[in-house]
Scaffold this motif. Structure first.
Motif, short mmCIF file in Angstrom:
data_model
loop_
_atom_site.label_atom_id
_atom_site.label_comp_id
_atom_site.label_asym_id
_atom_site.label_seq_id
_atom_site.Cartn_x
_atom_site.Cartn_y
_atom_site.Cartn_z
N PHE A 98 1.40 -0.98 4.14
CA PHE A 98 0.97 -2.35 4.50
C PHE A 98 1.24 -3.32 3.36
O PHE A 98 0.94 -3.03 2.20
CB PHE A 98 -0.52 -2.33 4.85
CG PHE A 98 -1.03 -3.61 5.46
CD1 PHE A 98 -0.71 -3.96 6.77
CD2 PHE A 98 -1.83 -4.47 4.72
CE1 PHE A 98 -1.18 -5.14 7.33
CE2 PHE A 98 -2.31 -5.65 5.27
CZ PHE A 98 -1.99 -5.98 6.57
N ASN B 126 -5.62 -2.32 6.12
CA ASN B 126 -5.02 -1.54 7.21
C ASN B 126 -5.52 -0.11 7.24
O ASN B 126 -5.80 0.43 8.31
CB ASN B 126 -3.50 -1.57 7.07
CG ASN B 126 -2.79 -1.01 8.28
OD1 ASN B 126 -3.09 -1.41 9.41
ND2 ASN B 126 -1.89 -0.07 8.07
N CYS B 127 -5.65 0.54 6.06
CA CYS B 127 -6.02 1.95 6.04
C CYS B 127 -7.29 2.23 5.23
O CYS B 127 -7.79 3.36 5.22
CB CYS B 127 -4.86 2.81 5.51
SG CYS B 127 -4.56 2.59 3.75
N CYS C 62 -7.16 -1.56 0.98
CA CYS C 62 -6.14 -1.98 1.94
C CYS C 62 -6.82 -2.27 3.29
O CYS C 62 -7.54 -1.42 3.81
CB CYS C 62 -5.11 -0.86 2.10
SG CYS C 62 -3.95 -1.14 3.46
N CYS D 68 0.83 -1.20 0.00
CA CYS D 68 0.00 0.00 0.00
C CYS D 68 0.87 1.26 0.00
O CYS D 68 1.79 1.39 0.81
CB CYS D 68 -0.90 -0.01 1.23
SG CYS D 68 -1.93 1.46 1.37
N ASN E 28 -0.26 4.20 0.60
CA ASN E 28 -0.77 5.11 1.63
C ASN E 28 -0.17 4.82 3.00
O ASN E 28 0.26 5.74 3.71
CB ASN E 28 -2.29 4.99 1.68
CG ASN E 28 -2.94 6.10 2.45
OD1 ASN E 28 -2.55 7.26 2.32
ND2 ASN E 28 -3.90 5.74 3.29
N CYS E 29 -0.10 3.52 3.38
CA CYS E 29 0.35 3.19 4.74
C CYS E 29 1.50 2.18 4.77
O CYS E 29 2.01 1.86 5.83
CB CYS E 29 -0.82 2.67 5.57
SG CYS E 29 -1.31 0.99 5.13
ZN LIG Z 1 -2.91 0.97 3.43
#
Ligand SMILES: [Zn+2]
Length: 176
Positions: free
Chosen positions: A16, A41-42, A39, A11, A13-14
Motif C-alpha cells: 500500500f 490497509n493491513c 498501514c 508498505c 507487508n501489503c
Molecule cells: Zn500494509
C-alpha cells in the motif's frame, strides 16, 4: 496559504502506498515528520520505501531549531546538510546569535567549516561543484570570528574537515 511538503511511504507487508502533505515546521525536522501510524490497509507498520520533501532553510526554521535541543533537521551529518552556498548568510547570523543554544551554534560553526572544505580545490582538479570564491568568502568570515573556536564546541567539526580548514584559518593542527 503556506507551502506544503510531500511525504510518502510504501508498505512492505501489503504494498500500500500512502502520501501526505506536511506544513513547513513539520516537514523540516526529523522527529516531527516521523510517520508512526500503522498501514491503513493491513494494520502493520513495516515500511519498504519512504521519501519526503525538505523545506529550504530560512530564518524561522533556524530560530525554531536553534532554540530547541530536541529538534534536528537530520539525525546524521546535520553540519553537511546545512553546508549549502545559499545558507551562508543564515549560518553566519545563527552562529553569531546569542539567542541560539550553544550546541546549535556549534553545529553552525561546523557547517561553515564544511563549506570551506567543500569549496577548497584538491590539487589541480577542475570540479565545477568546487567554488574557491565560496571557500575564500567563508574563510574571511570565520577569520573575523576566531573567538568562536574557543567559545563554541569544536567536537562537531570532523577531523578530516579540520585538517583542511584549520591551516587556512591559521589554527595550529596541534590544537585540534
Ligand atoms: Zn500494509
Amino acid at each position: 496559504m503556506s507551502e506544503k511538503y510531500w511525504q510518502y511511504r510504501t508498505c512492505k507487508n501489503c504494498g500500500f502506498e500512502e502520501q501526505r502533505e506536511n506544513e513547513k515546521l513539520v516537514a523540516a525536522f526529523e522527529s516531527t515528520r516521523k510517520w508512526e501510524s500503522m498501514c491503513p490497509n493491513c494494520g502493520v507498520k513495516n515500511v519498504e520505501r519512504a521519501g519526503w520533501a525538505i523545506p529550504d532553510l530560512d530564518s524561522e526554521l533556524l530560530r525554531v531549531w536553534g532554540k530547541d535541543e530536541s529538534l534536528q533537521f537530520d539525525q546524521q551529518d546535520e553540519d553537511i546538510l546545512l553546508a549549502e552556498e545559499d545558507n551562508i548568510e543564515l549560518l553566519l547570523n545563527g552562529v553569531d546569535s546569542k539567542e541560539l543554544l550553544h550546541s546549535k551554534r556549534s553545529t553552525l560553526l561546523a557547517a561553515l567549516c564544511v563549506l570551506v572544505y567543500d569549496h577548497t580545490p584538491e590539487g589541480d582538479e577542475e570540479d565545477p561543484d568546487v567554488k574557491p570564491e565560496i571557500s575564500a568568502k567563508v574563510t574571511a568570515e570565520l577569520k573575523d570570528r576566531m573567538h568562536l573556536f574557543n567559545e563554541l564546541d569544536t567536537v562537531y567539526i570532523s577531523e578530516y574537515i579540520k585538517e583542511v580548514v584549520y591551516p587556512r584559518l591559521g589554527i595550529p593542527l596541534a590544537n585540534m
